[in-house]
Design an enzyme around this catalytic site. Structure first.
Site, PDB file in Angstrom:
ATOM      1  N   ASN A  52       0.732 -42.428   2.548  1.00  0.00           N
ATOM      2  CA  ASN A  52      -0.642 -41.923   2.583  1.00  0.00           C
ATOM      3  C   ASN A  52      -0.619 -40.484   2.117  1.00  0.00           C
ATOM      4  O   ASN A  52       0.211 -39.701   2.577  1.00  0.00           O
ATOM      5  CB  ASN A  52      -1.203 -41.923   4.009  1.00  0.00           C
ATOM      6  CG  ASN A  52      -1.448 -43.311   4.558  1.00  0.00           C
ATOM      7  OD1 ASN A  52      -1.249 -44.299   3.856  1.00  0.00           O
ATOM      8  ND2 ASN A  52      -1.867 -43.380   5.802  1.00  0.00           N
ATOM      9  N   TYR A  60      -3.362 -37.101   0.640  1.00  0.00           N
ATOM     10  CA  TYR A  60      -4.715 -36.654   0.353  1.00  0.00           C
ATOM     11  C   TYR A  60      -4.775 -35.373  -0.465  1.00  0.00           C
ATOM     12  O   TYR A  60      -5.638 -35.208  -1.308  1.00  0.00           O
ATOM     13  CB  TYR A  60      -5.495 -36.464   1.665  1.00  0.00           C
ATOM     14  CG  TYR A  60      -5.844 -37.789   2.315  1.00  0.00           C
ATOM     15  CD1 TYR A  60      -7.061 -38.416   2.055  1.00  0.00           C
ATOM     16  CD2 TYR A  60      -4.944 -38.440   3.149  1.00  0.00           C
ATOM     17  CE1 TYR A  60      -7.380 -39.640   2.617  1.00  0.00           C
ATOM     18  CE2 TYR A  60      -5.256 -39.669   3.720  1.00  0.00           C
ATOM     19  CZ  TYR A  60      -6.471 -40.264   3.452  1.00  0.00           C
ATOM     20  OH  TYR A  60      -6.775 -41.480   3.992  1.00  0.00           O
TER      21      TYR A  60
HETATM   22  C1  PNW Z   1      -5.591 -40.348   7.714  1.00  0.00           C
HETATM   23  N1  PNW Z   1      -3.946 -34.155   6.934  1.00  0.00           N
HETATM   24  O1  PNW Z   1      -5.427 -39.253   8.559  1.00  0.00           O
HETATM   25  C2  PNW Z   1      -5.757 -41.551   8.627  1.00  0.00           C
HETATM   26  O2  PNW Z   1      -4.784 -42.545   8.437  1.00  0.00           O
HETATM   27  C3  PNW Z   1      -7.120 -42.135   8.613  1.00  0.00           C
HETATM   28  O3  PNW Z   1      -7.353 -42.869   9.783  1.00  0.00           O
HETATM   29  C4  PNW Z   1      -8.148 -41.037   8.392  1.00  0.00           C
HETATM   30  O4  PNW Z   1      -9.461 -41.490   8.559  1.00  0.00           O
HETATM   31  C5  PNW Z   1      -7.923 -40.498   6.987  1.00  0.00           C
HETATM   32  O5  PNW Z   1      -6.596 -40.073   6.805  1.00  0.00           O
HETATM   33  C6  PNW Z   1      -8.857 -39.375   6.592  1.00  0.00           C
HETATM   34  O6  PNW Z   1      -8.691 -38.268   7.440  1.00  0.00           O
HETATM   35  C7  PNW Z   1      -5.071 -38.001   8.087  1.00  0.00           C
HETATM   36  O7  PNW Z   1      -4.415 -33.173   7.542  1.00  0.00           O
HETATM   37  C8  PNW Z   1      -5.553 -36.902   8.763  1.00  0.00           C
HETATM   38  O8  PNW Z   1      -3.180 -34.013   5.974  1.00  0.00           O
HETATM   39  C9  PNW Z   1      -5.176 -35.629   8.390  1.00  0.00           C
HETATM   40  C10 PNW Z   1      -4.305 -35.458   7.312  1.00  0.00           C
HETATM   41  C11 PNW Z   1      -3.829 -36.558   6.615  1.00  0.00           C
HETATM   42  C12 PNW Z   1      -4.219 -37.828   7.023  1.00  0.00           C
END
Ligand code: PNW
Length: 488
Positions: free
Chosen positions: A318, A320
């Site tokens: 995962n 982002y």
């Molecule tokens: C993921 N960061 O969480 C989760 O798997 C999901 O449930 C969530 O809804 C989605 O990303 C969007 O937030 C994250 O700070 C939360 O890098 C924070 C981070 C990365 C993933």
């Protein structure tokens, strides 16, 4: 919505590439206490005043429990061939424990969903744990803080899932982002179960030790479940099992400064290798973590180490965003979990890490994604399943024609899927086998409530039936994957 910038990438993805959406039970299902479901720590957290930024809870969420039939049809109309979702442990075993009864209505719901997907030619990818620990296990023995008690319960839960769904589910993920569960829940204390050293925020917890204990429990219990699957189920069921880790790209703030280069590498190790080194590389934590944390970092027994190394058959990934990372000259804080670095939105030259979204920490930075893919591929040499990636966009408050024509999200996907992922396959030779966009519909974004909309489908949360409106990005992804995936 044209494909100009990725024109040269026609057919670069394998014919059996999986693409679709990822979701999590607690964020979409609703029916929080319906048909025998027990409470999870997120039910409790959502009902605790002051925890969720918009004061909401997930009692109804998107009502995916009630509308799974319609949702599968909508997904089908988006052209997907796979769907990643999680099972709510407390729907299947309401009290969670190894001696506790199974809830047949919960089993029935997931059977219905799985069958509906298969009927529509959509391959299920099932996550056993996406953060919703049964509340009863938290109350009985402190959940993951008690490695032995928790592991026995998690293994039994997994066994029930393999027995009841494994004839049809061939792609299993044990944990979603153990690192985010650990850091948000036990270091910052802003996610369930809400523990930290910060007494203005949490009554209990210790940010300097508990995150590392909980992470250790996750890694070792993951490995026990993987062994169970491989020994007792895989020979007949012939599926695959692994774990999904989160990770952002850390870029040196000053790329010329060796101290910043080291700081960025250390940040990657603290965030990613904390979990990935034990599982894919060494059976142990990175040396940089041991050096900073000493005995606060648990030690793997010889037996654990052997069990953990090689316990994931793919790299579930995962991602982002990207951050600029700068070294610090001061010694690490006792509550530091990032490798004693400064995090910046701009580098030394003043270049921003990416375009702003509607989520503070998330900026669109496909350039960093491609670097991250290369770093992970080089270090872990394991086929990658992209299991989550996506974005919010500013101004998505009502389903107007402008909002539903979500050009910002389309551009995000063009960058991440086309110019980063597909180019990494074609030009860097990386083995990537899936892409699940986060996410299918707007949902309950944990402590951010309903305001952070990550969906390719807009949801009117005020409406009784949580009316769904497709955003254009859903159709763009369909078109993009038709272009990128080879026909045979
Ligand atoms: C993921 N960061 O969480 C989760 O798997 C999901 O449930 C969530 O809804 C989605 O990303 C969007 O937030 C994250 O700070 C939360 O890098 C924070 C981070 C990365 C993933």
């Amino acid at each position: 919505m044209d494909l100009a910038s990725v024109k040269d990438l026609k057919g670069v993805l394998r014919p059996n590439f999986f693409h679709g959406y990822a979701t999590a039970a607690a964020q979409i299902e609703g029916a929080w206490n319906k048909d025998g479901k027990g409470l999870s720590i997120w039910d409790t957290f959502g009902h605790t005043p002051g925890r969720i930024s918009d004061g909401s809870n997930a009692d109804d969420a998107t009502r995916a429990y009630d509308f799974y039939h319609e949702d599968v049809a909508l997904m089908k109309s988006y052209g997907v061939n796979a769907y990643r979702f999680s099972l709510a442990w407390s729907r299947i075993i309401p009290l969670g424990g190894r001696e506790d009864p199974v809830n047949e209505q919960g089993i029935q719901f997931y059977n219905n969903l799985i069958n509906e997907l298969l009927k529509n030619g959509i391959t299920p990818f099932v996550t056993l744990f996406h953060w919703d620990t049964p509340q009863e296990l938290e109350d009985r023995y402190g959940g993951m803080l008690n490695q032995n008690a928790y592991t026995a319960d998690f293994v039994r839960y997994a066994r029930v899932c393999f027995e009841r769904f494994g004839d049809r589910v061939k792609h299993w993920i044990t944990y979603n982002e153990p690192g985010v569960y650990t850091l948000a829940g036990y270091a910052a204390g802003v996610h369930a179960p809400g523990r930290s050293s910060f007494r203005d925020r949490n009554d209990e917890g210790d940010s300097s030790t508990e995150p590392f204990t909980v992470a250790h429990t996750e890694i070792v219990s993951h490995a026990h479940v993987a062994r169970l699957y491989r020994e007792e189920f895989q020979p007949q069921q012939k599926g695959t099992i692994g774990i999904t880790l989160h990770g952002n790209w850390s870029e040196p703030w000053d790329e010329q400064d060796p101290r910043d280069q080291e700081a960025a590498e250390r940040a990657r190790e603290f965030e990613i290798s904390w979990f990935a080194d034990p599982i894919y590389k060494t059976g142990d934590y990175p040396a940089s973590m041991r050096a900073q944390l000493g005995d606060r970092l648990p030690k793997f027994t010889a037996e654990e180490s052997k069990l953990v190394l090689g316990s994931s058959e793919f790299y579930g990934m995962n991602t982002y965003t990207t951050f600029f990372v700068r070294h610090k000259d001061t010694p690490p804080d006792i509550n530091d979990h990032k490798g004693n670095v400064e995090i910046h939105d701009e580098n030394k030259q003043g270049t921003p890490r990416g375009e702003e979204t509607d989520t503070e920490w998330l900026r669109a930075a496909p350039w960093g994604f491609r670097k991250l893919l290369n770093w992970i591929w080089k270090r872990y040499q394991t086929p990658i399943y992209m299991t989550e990636n996506g974005t919010t966009a500013k101004g998505e408050t009502a389903p107007t024609p402008e909002v539903l024509n979500d050009q910002f999200r389309i551009k995000f996907f063009e960058g991440y899927v086309g110019n980063a992922l597909a180019r990494a396959v074609k030009e860097d030779g990386i083995d990537i086998r899936s892409y699940f966009a986060w996410t299918f519909t707007d949902n309950w974004e944990w402590a951010a409530g309903y305001k952070d909309r990550f969906g390719c489908t807009f949801i009117e949360f005020e409406s009784e039936n949580k009316i769904r409106h497709p955003k254009q990005s859903a159709y763009y992804l369909d078109k993009l994957f038709k272009h990128l995936i080879r026909e045979s």
